[in-house]
Enzyme design. Structure first.
Site, mmCIF file in Angstrom:
data_model
loop_
_atom_site.group_PDB
_atom_site.id
_atom_site.type_symbol
_atom_site.label_atom_id
_atom_site.label_comp_id
_atom_site.label_asym_id
_atom_site.label_seq_id
_atom_site.Cartn_x
_atom_site.Cartn_y
_atom_site.Cartn_z
ATOM 1 N N ASP A 465 0.862 -1.184 0.000
ATOM 2 C CA ASP A 465 0.000 0.000 0.000
ATOM 3 C C ASP A 465 0.901 1.237 0.000
ATOM 4 O OD1 ASP A 465 -2.315 1.504 0.178
ATOM 5 O OD2 ASP A 465 -2.551 1.225 2.334
ATOM 6 N N GLU A 468 2.516 5.129 -4.092
ATOM 7 C CA GLU A 468 2.509 6.062 -5.225
ATOM 8 C C GLU A 468 3.844 6.810 -5.403
ATOM 9 O OE1 GLU A 468 -1.152 4.628 -4.201
ATOM 10 O OE2 GLU A 468 0.062 5.876 -2.882
ATOM 11 N N ASP A 591 -9.538 3.255 -1.932
ATOM 12 C CA ASP A 591 -10.330 3.601 -0.749
ATOM 13 C C ASP A 591 -11.682 4.169 -1.160
ATOM 14 O OD1 ASP A 591 -8.153 2.778 0.648
ATOM 15 O OD2 ASP A 591 -7.469 4.783 1.208
#
Length: 929
Positions: A465, A468, A591
């Site tokens: 997770d 980015e 999300d």
């Protein structure tokens, strides 16, 4: 710009209200354009009465572009023409276009040697096609343009006569007309419709960003990954694909025409055209080029239970136990950052004491564990010290003068280094591993940390997770965590904002910044991430160029580490992705929010990511943000059972939303999961085909019916492979479903008229919460399945079944791939697996099922005990069954034929040993009339 087009084209635009000879190319895409600013750029200010279609008021004059200076074979030397200049930098006076073919793929590369090119190792293989594409050029009034043409139809599939080619150091633009409005792809964004909308101007950002999807309204912000790829369906049903290989911040504007304007702020315009001509072939050709998806472990197709906000191990046990007690098939427990000691990777906190004992217990139940790992590592932490001893690299500042020394001095292990320190979940500042490190030391350290932690917690898969990469509070004086009792007030990262920093403040910052307008918390490329002035691989790469690759490079290292550490193939799931990420990891759609709108966009998102080559994909079932409710969760569970990655997950401080919370949701989930587990052999075979051949798993209906215009925007229905149609319930309060079945033979696979022929066309079927959602099987299909139980491991021991849904001619075909479900696939040429091809033929008097073993494996197989045949014309003679010419004693107590539903059900223990011969024939005759 308004280049010359036909009079018909002029009137077409007048009809939709533009009354111009072509679409406008925006000359002021930044916010707050006005007439003075527009005209100071030498552009045209032309307000429109109707503002609803997004027509830019400031647009380029005619003539922006280049002319042809010379040509040498397939190399075209272009010179900046006398037309309008680039507002965002000095135009390169001379650039080149080079064309080449790679098998069936046409490459058109616009740019200059020596400019940045993404360091991504694509296979660049090709797949043969019956079609060819050609590159043609033309010029008029000092303006050069090119087209890509499908030779068989002479149709232009890419036509840059629209003009507007701009090429400078930090602003590149290319515009084209499209052959039709049926375009799909570009990402990652939340798309409310499967097909793009060309009735208005819409700009979509593409910059990997820690940005949750907003599905409530049309929202064109960029999300976690970047996929500059689209597929277009031409008016005659042919399809082609286009991939722009660029990893810089970028955007695309879809506009009337239909047309598109693509912009990026670095690299070259390296464009690949895939000729199809079918949608399936387009995807196969694209994945042959970028790399085909990994094969997940069989257990990874099981149901997953997760949440962010477990109070400790006891609550995880409670919720897992409640789902198991409800008899709901469940394979995987997922642990979010709650299990970590103050959110540090490779650690477990006291509230999770005994975690390994529980994992061992789950393994005894044939369940698996997938924990989360974030990439950032605390700068005062033992793993960071080990990284330095390994010689591992982290994202760095370019020079020591840029280092925030007031932060660096807090951490002796980071002090006097150029390592860029940021803030995420851990209490103290963190460093971001450089997975582009060409020495391999960073990757070796990452593997070692996972191995050390695996020795304490025997996880089976990995969830990555925040890659980015995400960073909290960049450039913010008062970041959100200053107001959080669960996070210290760490000094935030600030990027250089003086005029010399052309990386964080380039002349054009793309939709990823301009979308947010005056909100300064989001008005930088570096917002929510690291400074783009940073460097990787000892300074050989600029983070400005490589940011969008971070999730991909972490996935590559993480998958290899998982294979090494566990010795099994498992599965990795990544938030940030880039083309070829599917080779290494799956993806969840981020999300999302517990809303019906998010349920609907997740149906579309899974189809898009299959198009991008990531078939192991799904959403946070029931919604991550916000409070879910009984009806929404029930419908989402029913739909999610058809996505390869199938996980219920929600956020901190919200009520539990697993299916055991509501009896009705538990009952519906059990029904949906048992159906999924029954058809896992089919789903697994689809993944096998995806990994071998680049086929999609969840696919748009138009893939199978590209000549049927009713399928072109059928986003809320989808196919499982070629043979199963799913029409989930996606609207609140619905007890019926309106859907479309293309002109074909269809049979019901749900409670309504199970096994019966369903007429094609627009239909309405009952969809009560107490039944399966509408599912149909296509005529001509032979679908392998298996008696389900509550885990994939136990289901694999049960007998195989075969569902046969004949076409109009009484025929059906299918395939089963089968391996041990966990062995690492180094090469399919040497991998140990079985492949069986099914071929069924029936007449009014007899029937024959032929099973051909086309690949011999050593894996032990259950027998095929059940064969269910729809639309069987007459009662069989149960005493006439022959297996390879020898009489078979069919169990007439458990085998039945219904003259009303025309369903034949053959059930006999140990009916067919699939490995008994390379060709197995089961034949029988019908009772004479």
């Amino acid at each position: 710009m308004k280049p010359k087009r036909s009079i018909f084209y002029f009137f077409a635009f007048c009809f939709i209200g533009l009354c111009e000879a072509g679409p406008r190319i925006n000359c002021y895409p930044e916010p707050s354009a006005n007439q003075n600013l527009c005209e100071s750029r030498g552009c045209i200010w032309g307000p429109t009465q109707d503002t609803s279609d997004g027509t830019p008021w400031c647009y380029f004059k005619d003539g922006v572009g280049y002319n042809l200076a010379s040509q040498n074979g397939s190399t075209y030397n272009l010179r900046k023409n006398n037309g309008p200049k680039n507002p965002w930098g000095e135009d390169f006076q001379n650039i080149q276009i080079r064309t080449s073919t790679i098998g069936s793929v046409l490459n058109v590369k616009i740019g200059l040697d020596g400019r940045y090119e993404p360091p991504v190792d694509f296979p660049r293989a090709t797949l043969a096609s019956s079609e060819t594409l050609s590159f043609t050029t033309a010029s008029s009034d000092d303006l050069f343009w090119f087209s890509v043409i499908r030779n068989s139809t002479n149709r232009k599939i890419f036509d840059t006569s629209l003009g507007g080619l701009i090429f400078s150091d930090q602003f590149l633009q290319l515009s084209t007309y499209l052959p039709s409005e049926n375009m799909y792809g570009w990402g990652e964004n939340a798309h409310q419709s499967l097909k793009h909308n060309f009735s208005r101007y819409l700009t979509w950002g593409m910059l990997a960003r820690d940005q949750p999807p907003n599905s409530l309204n049309l929202d064109t912000m960029n999300l976690y990954g970047v996929h500059p790829f689209y597929m277009c369906l031409e008016p005659d049903g042919n399809a082609h694909g286009v991939f722009i290989f660029n990893s810089n911040p970028q955007e695309v504007t879809t506009a009337p025409g239909p047309s598109l304007i693509y912009r990026t702020i670095g690299g070259n315009l390296d464009i690949y055209f895939f000729p199809g001509p079918t949608p399936a072939l387009v995807t196969q050709q694209y994945l042959e080029f970028i790399g085909k998806p990994f094969l997940p472990a069989y257990w990874a197709l099981g149901y997953q239970l997760s949440r962010y906000g477990y109070s400790g191990l006891d609550e995880m046990k409670q919720r897992v136990g409640a789902v198991r007690d409800a008899g709901i098939p469940l394979d995987i427990a997922v642990s979010d950052i709650d299990y970590m000691n103050r959110y540090k990777d490779f650690s477990t906190n006291d509230k999770w004491s005994g975690f390994e004992d529980y994992v061992n217990q789950m393994h005894g139940w044939n369940m698996k564990l997938i924990p989360i790992f974030d990439p950032a590592v605390e700068a005062d932490y033992l793993p960071f010290q080990r990284a330095q001893s390994f010689g591992a690299k982290f994202i760095e500042w370019e020079t020591y003068s840029q280092v925030q020394t007031d932060i660096q001095k807090l951490y002796p292990m980071a002090n006097k280094t150029k390592i860029m320190l940021g803030v995420v979940w851990p209490d103290n500042h963190v460093a971001f591993p450089d997975f582009l490190d060409s020495t391999g030391r960073t990757q070796a350290w990452w593997r070692t940390e996972l191995e050390l932690y695996h020795s304490k917690l025997t996880f089976d898969g990995i969830w990555i997770d925040m890659n980015e990469p995400a960073n909290f509070g960049t450039n913010e004086q008062h970041p959100w965590y200053f107001d959080s009792a669960d996070h210290p007030d760490d000094a935030p990262l600030f990027c250089p904002t003086n005029g010399s920093n052309r990386w964080d403040l380039p002349p054009y910052q793309t939709h990823a910044v301009y979308y947010y307008g005056g909100n300064q918390n989001n008005a930088y490329l570096s917002s929510k991430t690291l400074c783009l002035a940073g460097v990787q691989n000892n300074g050989s790469y600029r983070f400005y160029d490589t940011k969008n690759l971070y999730g991909l490079t972490e996935a590559i290292s993480t998958q290899q580490a998982l294979l090494d550490v566990t010795g099994k193939r498992g599965a990795v799931v990544s938030r940030s992705t880039f083309p070829s990420a599917g080779r290494y990891a799956g993806h969840w759609l981020g999300d999302n929010t517990a809303r019906w709108e998010d349920l609907r966009t997740s149906v579309i998102g899974a189809q898009e990511f299959n198009l991008f080559g990531i078939p192991y994909v799904g959403s946070d079932v029931c919604g991550f943000l916000g409070t879910s409710n009984e009806e929404l969760c029930l419908r989402w569970q029913q739909m999610g059972a058809f996505h390869s990655f199938f996980r219920n997950h929600n956020t901190l401080r919200e009520p539990a939303q697993d299916p055991a919370v509501w009896p009705s949701v538990a009952a519906a989930t059990k029904t949906a999961n048992l159906f999924r587990y029954q058809y896992l052999p089919y789903l697994f075979s689809l993944h096998f085909q995806a990994s071998q051949s680049g086929l999609t798993v969840v696919r748009p209906v138009l893939f199978e019916y590209p000549s049927d215009s009713a399928t072109f925007d059928l986003g809320y229905q989808f196919m499982w492979g070629s043979n199963i149609m799913v029409a989930p319930v996606v609207y609140q309060g619905a007890v019926t479903t309106n859907l479309y079945l293309p002109n074909d033979v269809w049979y019901s696979l749900f409670n309504y008229m199970y096994g019966s022929r369903i007429d094609p066309g627009y239909i309405t079927v009952p969809s009560p919460t107490t039944s399966r959602i509408p599912v149909f099987v296509r005529g001509g299909s032979a679908i392998p399945r298996q008696t389900p139980t509550t885990t994939t491991t136990m289901s694999r021991f049960n007998p195989f079944e075969l569902l046969i849904a004949p076409c109009q001619l009484g025929k059906a075909v299918g395939v089963l791939y089968w391996d041990d479900g966990q062995r690492i696939v180094d090469s399919f040429d040497t991998h140990d697996y079985h492949q069986f091809d099914f071929n069924f033929v029936s007449t009014s008097s007899d029937a024959q099922l032929t099973i051909t073993r086309t690949r011999k494996g050593s894996v032990t197989l259950p027998t095929l005990d059940i064969i269910e045949i729809f639309n069987y014309p007459s009662p069989p003679n149960f005493r006439s069954f022959l297996l390879n010419g020898k009489s078979v004693n069919v169990n007439v107590q458990s085998s039945t034929y219904s003259g009303i539903t025309k369903t034949l059900y053959i059930s006999t223990q140990f009916l067919i040993d699939l490995t008994s011969a390379d060709v197995i024939t089961l034949s029988w005759s019908n009772v004479a009339k």
